[in-house]
Design a protein around this motif. Structure first.
Motif, PDB file in Angstrom:
ATOM      1  N   TRP A 158     -14.917   2.955   8.681  1.00 14.57           N
ATOM      2  CA  TRP A 158     -13.569   3.533   8.531  1.00 14.57           C
ATOM      3  C   TRP A 158     -12.524   2.508   8.954  1.00 14.57           C
ATOM      4  N   TRP A 159     -11.565   2.318   8.089  1.00 12.45           N
ATOM      5  CA  TRP A 159     -10.423   1.457   8.413  1.00 12.45           C
ATOM      6  C   TRP A 159      -9.360   1.637   7.349  1.00 12.45           C
ATOM      7  N   ASP A 209      -4.818  10.078   9.121  1.00 14.83           N
ATOM      8  CA  ASP A 209      -6.087  10.751   8.823  1.00 14.83           C
ATOM      9  C   ASP A 209      -6.348  11.901   9.787  1.00 14.83           C
ATOM     10  N   ASP A 266     -21.132   3.064   7.610  1.00 14.43           N
ATOM     11  CA  ASP A 266     -19.979   3.759   7.023  1.00 14.43           C
ATOM     12  C   ASP A 266     -18.777   3.276   7.821  1.00 14.43           C
ATOM     13  N   THR A 294      -9.931  -4.507   1.274  1.00 16.71           N
ATOM     14  CA  THR A 294     -11.364  -4.762   1.471  1.00 16.71           C
ATOM     15  C   THR A 294     -11.752  -6.105   0.863  1.00 16.71           C
ATOM     16  N   GLU A 339      -3.689  -1.143   6.905  1.00 15.20           N
ATOM     17  CA  GLU A 339      -2.904  -1.422   8.110  1.00 15.20           C
ATOM     18  C   GLU A 339      -3.738  -1.990   9.247  1.00 15.20           C
ATOM     19  N   ARG A 356      -6.907  12.457   4.497  1.00 17.98           N
ATOM     20  CA  ARG A 356      -5.507  12.280   4.877  1.00 17.98           C
ATOM     21  C   ARG A 356      -4.866  13.618   5.201  1.00 17.98           C
ATOM     22  N   VAL A 364     -17.283   2.213   2.230  1.00 19.35           N
ATOM     23  CA  VAL A 364     -15.885   2.068   2.649  1.00 19.35           C
ATOM     24  C   VAL A 364     -14.928   2.759   1.696  1.00 19.35           C
ATOM     25  N   GLY A 365     -13.806   3.196   2.219  1.00 20.55           N
ATOM     26  CA  GLY A 365     -12.675   3.582   1.384  1.00 20.55           C
ATOM     27  C   GLY A 365     -12.375   5.060   1.360  1.00 20.55           C
ATOM     28  N   THR A 377       0.839  -1.196   0.000  1.00 13.64           N
ATOM     29  CA  THR A 377       0.000   0.000   0.000  1.00 13.64           C
ATOM     30  C   THR A 377       0.874   1.246   0.000  1.00 13.64           C
ATOM     31  N   ILE A 412     -14.289  11.397   9.711  1.00 15.49           N
ATOM     32  CA  ILE A 412     -12.977  11.397   9.066  1.00 15.49           C
ATOM     33  C   ILE A 412     -12.952  12.511   8.025  1.00 15.49           C
TER      34      ILE A 412
HETATM   35  O1  PRX Z   1      -8.225   8.114   4.566  1.00 13.42           O
HETATM   36  C1  PRX Z   1      -8.879   6.958   5.032  1.00 13.42           C
HETATM   37  C2  PRX Z   1      -9.716   6.387   3.915  1.00 13.42           C
HETATM   38  O2  PRX Z   1      -8.920   5.408   3.275  1.00 13.42           O
HETATM   39  C3  PRX Z   1      -7.653   5.301   3.931  1.00 13.42           C
HETATM   40  C4  PRX Z   1      -7.204   3.872   3.939  1.00 13.42           C
HETATM   41  O3  PRX Z   1      -7.037   3.430   2.630  1.00 13.42           O
HETATM   42  P1  PRX Z   1      -6.717   1.915   2.335  1.00 13.42           P
HETATM   43  O4  PRX Z   1      -5.599   1.457   3.190  1.00 13.42           O
HETATM   44  O5  PRX Z   1      -6.558   1.779   0.873  1.00 13.42           O
HETATM   45  O6  PRX Z   1      -7.986   1.137   2.813  1.00 13.42           O
HETATM   46  C5  PRX Z   1      -9.201   1.377   2.182  1.00 13.42           C
HETATM   47  C6  PRX Z   1     -10.216   0.386   2.660  1.00 13.42           C
HETATM   48  C7  PRX Z   1     -10.359   0.301   4.106  1.00 13.42           C
HETATM   49  C8  PRX Z   1      -7.885   5.844   5.300  1.00 13.42           C
HETATM   50  O7  PRX Z   1      -6.690   6.283   5.898  1.00 13.42           O
HETATM   51  N1  PRX Z   1     -10.956   5.755   4.397  1.00 13.42           N
HETATM   52  C9  PRX Z   1     -11.234   4.440   4.449  1.00 13.42           C
HETATM   53  N2  PRX Z   1     -12.496   4.250   4.875  1.00 13.42           N
HETATM   54  C10 PRX Z   1     -13.024   5.464   5.115  1.00 13.42           C
HETATM   55  C11 PRX Z   1     -12.038   6.423   4.814  1.00 13.42           C
HETATM   56  N3  PRX Z   1     -12.263   7.740   4.974  1.00 13.42           N
HETATM   57  C12 PRX Z   1     -13.464   8.117   5.430  1.00 13.42           C
HETATM   58  N4  PRX Z   1     -14.455   7.258   5.723  1.00 13.42           N
HETATM   59  C13 PRX Z   1     -14.294   5.936   5.586  1.00 13.42           C
HETATM   60  N5  PRX Z   1     -15.296   5.112   5.856  1.00 13.42           N
END
Ligand code: PRX
Length: 646
Positions: A410-411, A497, A408, A308, A414, A512, A383-384, A261, A509
């Motif tokens: 958030w993750w 974030d 909704d 995901t 990592e 970034r 997600v995402g 990533t 959120i």
């Molecule tokens: O900025 C946040 C955003 O996606 C980032 C993580 O990206 P990645 O490792 O590719 O994983 C994506 C799938 C989990 C985070 O640092 N992000 C992810 N989910 C959300 C989000 N921002 C806002 N709301 C969310 N639900």
């Protein structure tokens, strides 16, 4: 931000696994005695050797460690397959829906078990051993799940590379983890177009010495070049392989997979997840956040090339004995009603997708949605990336007809699985907020100096304590792991974030705060795009920032300084866009290229990205202090030129 609040619907609360009362009891339990709580929750997995240790993690530099259930042993494929055979051997494990609506496959748990055993035996026959790395570069076909689970069965570590990445990106990921074997397909198929996966592998392997074998699944039957002694078609190997393959007893902390990533600097990091904690987290979050009920069809639209797809297409649902739908195609093929047609075709109860897809579909009007019934839908997920309240409301009102809660989630890659999200039977929703942390997750907001902020506030989002699904290291670079996530705010895991906490303790959120951009929910490091651009013969320097984009959430805005004597025109713009796509892949396509004779730099030569971001956003009224720039007049030029390219 929207102020609307959506209470838990009575029909959801009535049947929810986690009601508000249960959630309160569980929150109290995890606070009071976390180890006892996790010992109990970990019973949802089958352990070959029960663990006695629970959490041995510490975020401080002196005794830094992340370790869960370390003396336990288990096998992921046994948890996802073998233990379900008796009770649900004939239930669909995977429903595969092809790119072409006329193509589909239903694979029961018994069949999946057989396919995984065969694939595992094929890998063993090709010399793959416990601890070896296997790179998977496959489209969304059932063999992708077979291959993942086959690796876990024999203790090999998979590294999946998204099929949209270029040969160069694939090669660097293969080299970083020294894969011995690559699994690919002749071609992928998306939206009726083919993707030359095997040809990409061929190009990548010109630069990878470690790879001994390539297994090629025939998806389209398209012509491919096969290298004698290296490349093998999968079908004959599968047919010859035994359906019997005992699973390996793996330590809870043995590596399960690597997934690359983007970070704010350097090349993509190999995020490493281990066996016990990851599987527990994927399983538990899939169960609680989606309130999964036995027999329901659950559909996460993510590609297995992203985290995901790992946690919520394959590992979470299969560990829970769910029926998971795997979709090869895209939301707009054959037309914009595809998602909803698929929901009706397979009676999907839980639907999980990304805001970028929702925004793109919303733009096409409601008729594409309303032409379907969607009466099977019960829970919707997002997600995402941040979901804007407008898209949230549309999802809720039009897709879910006001009856389906939206989770909704958030993750991050990592975190292994969801950390902040509503529990549909327990949490009132606010459009645009991921609401509250899951059990045992302790978010902390800090200011730039690391001071912990209390109450309703804005800050940088950190997590104070380890959770089982946390990544364990950056593959082959433990120091980078510590430096990236634990050195900015000592004692905390820093997410990268920004976040707001409101008076009700809900988390919002905001995106970034580092040099990572989120394009259509996909993570991209600005440094990666910059190094692709400067690799072009005509480019002297490049600075890349995110810009607001109506569909993608963020777009890629590149400021490019050309070598002396080069002319910046539209032809070169096109050439550079094509160049970046070839170097990294289509997800890195720059949306705007602005030729910039000079970039705003401090006297010590540091590019002031804050200014570039503001110009890219079209918000030049609040550029802040520009007096520290070596040449402040550069900014006026950039602003004037930005009006020409936008
Ligand atoms: O900025 C946040 C955003 O996606 C980032 C993580 O990206 P990645 O490792 O590719 O994983 C994506 C799938 C989990 C985070 O640092 N992000 C992810 N989910 C959300 C989000 N921002 C806002 N709301 C969310 N639900």
């Amino acid at each position: 931000m929207s102020e609307a609040v959506y209470p838990v619907p009575a029909h959801i609360a009535a049947s929810a696994t986690i009601t508000a009362e249960k959630a309160a009891v569980m929150r109290a339990a995890v606070q009071q005695d976390p180890d006892a709580f996790w010992r109990q929750e970990a019973r949802r997995l089958d352990w070959i050797t029960p663990f006695t240790r629970v959490n041995d993690s510490n975020f401080n530099e002196a005794d830094f460690a992340i370790s869960w259930f370390s003396d336990g042993q288990l096998n992921v494929s046994a948890n996802c397959l073998d233990r379900h055979l008796e009770t649900r051997g004939d239930q669909a494990a995977i429903i595969w829906e092809g790119d072409n609506p006329a193509e589909s496959r239903v694979i029961t748990y018994r069949q999946l078990h057989e396919e995984v055993c065969r694939f595992a035996n094929v890998l063993k026959d090709q010399g793959v051993r416990r601890g070896d790395r296997v790179t998977i570069y496959l489209p969304m076909i059932p063999e992708a799940a077979f291959a993942m689970l086959a690796c876990t069965r024999i203790g090999a570590i998979h590294s999946i590379v998204f099929g949209g990445f270029s040969p160069d990106s694939l090669a660097s990921r293969i080299r970083d983890c020294d894969s011995r074997l690559v699994i690919t397909a002749d071609e992928g198929l998306r939206g009726g177009k083919s993707v030359p996966l095997k040809a990409n592998v061929d190009a990548a392997l010109d630069h990878c010495a470690s790879v001994e074998k390539v297994i090629v699944v025939q998806r389209t039957g398209g012509a491919v070049k096969m290298v004698e002694g290296r490349d093998l078609f999968y079908a004959p190997l599968r047919d010859a392989a035994s359906v019997d393959c005992p699973y390996e007893a793996m330590g809870a902390e043995d590596p399960l997979f690597i997934l690359y990533t983007s970070g704010s600097t350097g090349t993509p990091k190999g995020v490493l997840h281990t066996t016990g904690g990851y599987l527990l987290w994927a399983s538990l979050t899939h169960d609680y956040v989606f309130d999964y009920k036995p027999g329901e069809v659950y559909w996460c639209t993510a590609d297995i090339g992203w985290v995901t797809g790992h946690s919520y297409v394959v590992y979470g649902p299969l560990a829970n004995g769910a029926t998971t739908l795997m979709f090869e195609g895209v939301p707009n093929y054959p037309d914009h009603s595809r998602f909803w047609q698929v929901c009706d075709k397979w009676n999907v109860a839980i639907f999980y997708t990304a805001p970028t897809a929702l925004r793109a579909l919303m733009r096409e009007g409601d008729d594409y949605v309303k032409s379907s019934s969607r009466k099977s839908l019960r829970i919707l997920g997002s997600v995402g990336e941040p979901i804007n309240p407008e898209a949230w409301e549309w999802y809720h009102r039009v897709v879910g007809e006001d009856r389906c809660p939206i989770v909704d989630t958030w993750w991050q890659t990592e975190t292994g699985g969801i950390l902040i999200a509503p529990l549909p039977g327990a949490t009132a929703l606010k459009p645009g907020s991921a609401t509250q942390p899951l059990f045992g997750v302790e978010p902390v907001l800090v200011d730039a100096e690391g001071k912990v902020l209390e109450g309703a506030t804005d800050g940088n989002l950190c997590i104070a304590q380890s959770w089982p699904g946390q990544m364990r290291t950056v593959y082959n670079d433990h120091d980078r792991f510590f430096q990236t996530y634990f050195s900015t705010y000592p004692g905390y895991y820093f997410t990268g974030d920004g976040c707001r906490r409101d008076a009700d303790g809900y988390y919002w959120i905001t995106g970034r705060v580092d040099d990572v951009i989120n394009v259509s929910g996909h993570r991209m490091g600005t440094a990666e795009v910059e190094s692709a651009l400067v690799a072009h013969a005509k480019v002297a320097e490049a600075a890349v920032v995110g810009m607001p984009h109506a569909i993608k959430g963020q777009g890629i805005y590149a400021y490019v300084t050309l070598n002396a004597g080069e002319e910046g025109d539209n032809a070169l713009r096109k050439e550079l866009v094509a160049w970046v796509r070839r170097e990294i892949g289509p997800i890195a396509t720059p949306d705007v290229i602005q030729f910039a004779p000079g970039l705003p730099k401090t006297r010590s030569g540091k590019i002031m990205r804050r200014i570039l971001r503001k110009i890219a956003e079209g918000d030049v009224s609040s550029l802040g202090d520009t007096s520290t720039l070596a040449d402040p007049s550069v900014v006026d030029h950039l602003i004037a030129d930005s009006r020409l390219v936008n």
